[in-house]
Every structure is written in C-alpha cells, then in structure tokens.
Design an enzyme around this catalytic site. Structure first.
Site, mmCIF file in Angstrom:
data_model
loop_
_atom_site.group_PDB
_atom_site.id
_atom_site.type_symbol
_atom_site.label_atom_id
_atom_site.label_comp_id
_atom_site.label_asym_id
_atom_site.label_seq_id
_atom_site.Cartn_x
_atom_site.Cartn_y
_atom_site.Cartn_z
ATOM 1 N N GLU A 17 70.606 32.262 34.158
ATOM 2 C CA GLU A 17 71.372 33.109 33.239
ATOM 3 C C GLU A 17 71.979 34.353 33.899
ATOM 4 O O GLU A 17 71.782 35.480 33.438
ATOM 5 C CB GLU A 17 70.489 33.524 32.052
ATOM 6 C CG GLU A 17 69.953 32.322 31.291
ATOM 7 C CD GLU A 17 68.921 32.679 30.213
ATOM 8 O OE1 GLU A 17 68.698 33.867 29.960
ATOM 9 O OE2 GLU A 17 68.341 31.744 29.639
ATOM 10 N N GLU A 39 67.097 22.398 28.625
ATOM 11 C CA GLU A 39 66.280 23.054 27.590
ATOM 12 C C GLU A 39 66.758 22.601 26.214
ATOM 13 O O GLU A 39 67.161 23.408 25.381
ATOM 14 C CB GLU A 39 66.381 24.589 27.712
ATOM 15 C CG GLU A 39 65.996 25.105 29.076
ATOM 16 C CD GLU A 39 66.024 26.628 29.185
ATOM 17 O OE1 GLU A 39 66.045 27.319 28.146
ATOM 18 O OE2 GLU A 39 66.010 27.120 30.319
HETATM 19 O O1 G3I Z 1 51.520 35.761 26.812
HETATM 20 C C1 G3I Z 1 51.645 36.614 25.675
HETATM 21 C C2 G3I Z 1 50.390 36.609 24.904
HETATM 22 O O2 G3I Z 1 49.376 37.177 25.704
HETATM 23 C C3 G3I Z 1 50.593 37.386 23.615
HETATM 24 O O3 G3I Z 1 49.452 37.287 22.829
HETATM 25 C C4 G3I Z 1 51.777 36.826 22.830
HETATM 26 C C5 G3I Z 1 52.058 37.633 21.567
HETATM 27 O O4 G3I Z 1 53.430 37.622 21.252
HETATM 28 O O5 G3I Z 1 52.922 36.888 23.644
HETATM 29 C C6 G3I Z 1 52.758 36.081 24.806
HETATM 30 O O6 G3I Z 1 53.899 36.081 25.555
HETATM 31 C C7 G3I Z 1 55.022 35.419 25.030
HETATM 32 C C8 G3I Z 1 55.325 34.191 25.880
HETATM 33 O O7 G3I Z 1 56.525 33.595 25.464
HETATM 34 C C9 G3I Z 1 54.229 33.129 25.815
HETATM 35 O O8 G3I Z 1 54.116 32.679 24.502
HETATM 36 C C10 G3I Z 1 56.180 36.392 25.072
HETATM 37 O O9 G3I Z 1 55.941 37.427 24.147
HETATM 38 C C11 G3I Z 1 57.468 35.684 24.741
HETATM 39 O O10 G3I Z 1 58.558 36.567 24.981
HETATM 40 C C12 G3I Z 1 57.640 34.471 25.616
HETATM 41 O O11 G3I Z 1 58.800 33.828 25.216
HETATM 42 C C13 G3I Z 1 59.323 32.842 26.100
HETATM 43 C C14 G3I Z 1 60.670 33.317 26.655
HETATM 44 O O12 G3I Z 1 61.312 32.287 27.365
HETATM 45 C C15 G3I Z 1 60.482 34.494 27.620
HETATM 46 O O13 G3I Z 1 59.749 34.117 28.738
HETATM 47 C C16 G3I Z 1 59.477 31.552 25.301
HETATM 48 O O14 G3I Z 1 58.186 31.045 24.977
HETATM 49 C C17 G3I Z 1 60.249 30.529 26.110
HETATM 50 O O15 G3I Z 1 60.524 29.395 25.309
HETATM 51 C C18 G3I Z 1 61.551 31.129 26.579
HETATM 52 O O16 G3I Z 1 62.234 30.180 27.366
HETATM 53 C C19 G3I Z 1 63.549 30.557 27.794
HETATM 54 C C20 G3I Z 1 63.792 29.912 29.150
HETATM 55 O O17 G3I Z 1 62.779 30.295 30.039
HETATM 56 C C21 G3I Z 1 65.187 30.295 29.681
HETATM 57 N N1 G3I Z 1 66.211 29.971 28.728
HETATM 58 C C22 G3I Z 1 66.028 30.485 27.377
HETATM 59 C C23 G3I Z 1 64.667 30.065 26.829
HETATM 60 C C24 G3I Z 1 64.478 30.559 25.443
HETATM 61 O O18 G3I Z 1 64.483 31.965 25.421
#
Ligand code: G3I
Length: 380
Positions: A161, A266
């Site tokens: 991205e 994705e």
């Molecule tokens: O790990 C913490 C956990 O300790 C906590 O209790 C919980 C409470 O909200 O949050 C957890 O972290 C979250 C993590 O996912 C694991 O669930 C983050 O807040 C959350 O921001 C994170 O979101 C991920 C996001 O990327 C950011 O990394 C999504 O699951 C994931 O589907 C998303 O994937 C991205 C691709 O990598 C790139 N393209 C877009 C796609 C969607 O955004």
C-alpha cells in the site's frame, strides 16, 4: 434431513463438495484439489488459528486451501515490536502449519505504514530518523525476518500500500524519510536475504487507473534496475457495486502486459451496505455505527445470500478466465466470524464476506466454484 446429515458429515471430515457423481456418494472434492490446480487457493490465518485454539477453522484451512498468509503475526508491530527485540513465536507456528499441510506459505508484509511500531521510523524524541538510520533498520529487519524463513516461504509481500488512489506516493514515514527509493531498497534487501524467494508488491483499488498506472510504472522501474519482482497483489476487498468485474479484469490484463504475474491476495465480499456512497478503499476509515447499515444481524435473507453467491461466483469465473496470469487467489479469512470486515469500515456489524459461514460450514458458493472449475478446460 437425510441430505443435511450427509452434507454435514461430508464437511465435518473435510469434504467441500458433493457433486452427485459416484452413484450418489459424496465425492471428496475440495477447493485445493479443484481450483487449486489452476492457481494457489489461499486463506489467511489469525493468531487463534495458528496457535490451534480455533480448531474448526484450522481443519478448513488445512483441508480446503493450498496456501496460507498470516493476517497479523508477521507485521513489524507483531514480529519486531521493539528495537532489538523480535517475537517469532506465532510466525514460527504459522510457517510450521503450512509445511505440515503442504501449503505455499506467503509472508505478509515487510514494509507497511500500518501495524508499524513507533520506534521503527522515529528517534527517542519522536522525530523522524535520518535516511541512513531508516535504511539500516529496514535492512536489518528484512534480513532477519526473511533470513529466518529462508527456503520455507514461497513469496513475500515486500511493500504494501505505497500509493494513494490518485497514483501519488502515500505520505508514509518511509516515503517522507527515504522518498521513492524505499521501495527498490526493500526489494533489494529481500532478494539478498533469500534469492530464491518470490517478491510481490501488494495494494488495493487497482481498478482505479491512476493508481494502477503508478504501480505499473513501479514494476517497470524495478525491472529496469534488474530487481526481482514476481507479481503484483490486488487485495480484493469487494463491495456490492465496486469494483466492477470489468474494472478488475482491466487491472489483470494491464498488469499481465507489464510482465508480472497477478495475485488476488485479500479477497472478501461484504454483504452489507457501504456507510457512504463514495467510500474508497482506505483501510482505516471508521464510520459511526448505525443499525440501518447493519441489517442482517440474525442471518442473511435467502435472496441476499443468492445475490452474494452469484456475485462472488462471477469473480471466480473471471479468475478462471485469466488463470494463465493469476498465480494465487487468497481469501482474507477462513470463515465469516473471523473477518476484519465485521469491524471495517464500521465497528460492530455482522458481515458475511467469506466462503465459510459462522458455523464453519461451506456456503453454497463453494460447490458452485468447484463445479465451475470442473467445467473449465484444463489448458494450463
Ligand atoms: O493484538 C491485539 C490484541 O492484543 C488486542 O486485545 C485487540 C483489541 O482490539 O487488538 C489486537 O490487535 C488487532 C489485530 O488486528 C489482531 O486482531 C489490532 O487492533 C487491529 O488493528 C489489527 O487489525 C488488522 C489490520 O490488518 C492491521 O494489522 C486486521 O486484523 C487485518 O485483517 C488487517 O489486514 C490488512 C492487511 O494486512 C493489508 N491490507 C488491508 C487489510 C485490512 O485492513
């Protein structure tokens, strides 16, 4: 009832489709052994799946898919949370899972402005580090992570991205500090760390012409410098009306002309309305919850499910049509309950974007995809 029991039995032991062949017995066809012949068919794994807590999803991931991508455990924030401290526990389990189930293991992602811990691009006062420091940190991170899994990962999403929808560079810390060079540098370091590994650029909204053209310019520039780039990943977080099949096809055809393979990295298709008419692909939009845009909390009505099935199937037909250039299609999650789309772009909704439902049962579209594949000439 009898049919239901038979179907449930078939799926509970990892069978994805009853074709009616073989004198009425369920023929054990899965996505990986049908459409997986034409291109890798993948899913992403979250931490509960990698650590084995979510056993039902693990069974689907192992039986149905021949490729896996990590939803979070290989992002910088997870694997390299502090300077000098790596945490490989979950990532190691992810790679082990793929090897155990003979799957192509994908690395995601080495350089991304999100899931980026503050320390990576800033100094102790919170100011941007110098270009030299950032280069050194990128090199060390990429060498360590790619090097650790050398020979075990089929390909890495090296940069994720980097462009805005208008084709300009996204104003990320990497771009602010290093300018355009951060991308060739990342590809160079990744190739040095594992010369046999495939390297990808990954982004969303490639149906938008200015963005697609910017990415094609990048591909050509990397090729001009003899830097390895094997494929461009088109993410594929789909809405009811957007992008259109024609828009996605245009992206596939244009990318193929640039002499790279194409991956749908994705894939998910929301069943819910967009909170705003001109919602772009920006991953971090966060709209206020409103019950009127969360209409299916108790399940999808039949007509909505049928429309969703036809829509998802039409994309798979497109992918099969372009199986000469598409090397992988990865679903962004195993079953509906896992999907990030329950929380984006509005938190707390109940969405239905994947191929397996909340009870870990295959949706009707799975059998349709398998049938479509069986009717596709095997000319690859
Ligand atoms: O790990 C913490 C956990 O300790 C906590 O209790 C919980 C409470 O909200 O949050 C957890 O972290 C979250 C993590 O996912 C694991 O669930 C983050 O807040 C959350 O921001 C994170 O979101 C991920 C996001 O990327 C950011 O990394 C999504 O699951 C994931 O589907 C998303 O994937 C991205 C691709 O990598 C790139 N393209 C877009 C796609 C969607 O955004």
């Amino acid at each position: 009832m009898k049919k239901l029991l038979l179907t449930t039995l078939c799926f509970s032991i990892g069978i994805s489709g009853c074709t009616g062949k073989d004198s009425g017995h369920c023929k054990e066809l899965t996505l990986r052994e049908t459409i997986g012949k034409y291109f890798l068919i993948g899913t992403t794994l979250n931490n509960r799946q990698i650590t084995g807590t979510d056993k039902e999803s693990c069974a689907i991931a192992a039986n149905q898919f021949n490729s896996i991508s990590p939803e979070g455990c290989m992002k910088i924030k997870a694997i390299h949370p502090e300077e000098g401290r790596y945490d490989f526990a979950v990532a190691d389990g992810f790679v082990d899972f793929g090897e155990k189930h003979q799957q192509a293991v994908i690395g995601h992602t080495l350089v991304w402005h999100a899931a980026l811990p503050d320390w990576f691009c800033t100094d102790k006062e919170g100011k941007d580090v110098s270009p030299e420091v950032l280069k050194q940190r990128m090199r060390e991170h990429i060498y360590t992570v790619v090097g650790r899994y050398k020979g075990r990962i089929k390909g890495w999403d090296v940069v994720n991205e980097a462009f805005a929808d208008d084709g300009t560079y996204r104003n990320s810390p990497f771009y602010r500090i290093l300018g355009e060079e951060f991308i060739p540098l990342a590809f160079q370091y990744a190739h040095e760390a594992d010369p046999d590994c495939e390297l990808y650029y990954n982004d969303f909204n490639l149906h938008l012409t200015p963005k697609r053209e910017a990415i094609i310019r990048l591909v050509k520039e990397l090729q001009r410098r003899n830097l390895r780039i094997d494929a461009v990943g088109m993410q594929g977080h789909l809405w009811k009306g957007s992008p259109t099949i024609e828009g996605v096809e245009c992206a596939i055809v244009d990318l193929a002309k640039a002499d790279v393979k194409v991956m749908v990295t994705e894939l998910d298709l929301t069943a819910l309305p967009a909170p705003k008419k001109d919602l772009g692909g920006e991953a971090w939009a966060d709209f206020e919850y409103d019950a009127s845009i969360d209409p299916y909390r108790d399940g999808l009505p039949d007509d909505v499910e049928q429309q969703w099935t036809e829509h998802m199937l039409s994309f798979f037909k497109l992918f099969l049509k372009h199986k000469d250039v598409i090397t992988r299609v990865t679903l962004w999650g195993v079953s509906d309950g896992d999907s990030w789309r329950n929380g984006w772009p509005v938190r707390g909704r109940v969405d239905y974007p994947l191929l397996f439902d909340r009870s870990h049962q295959p949706k009707p579209v799975v059998e349709r995809i398998i049938k479509e594949t069986e009717n596709t000439p095997n000319d690859k």
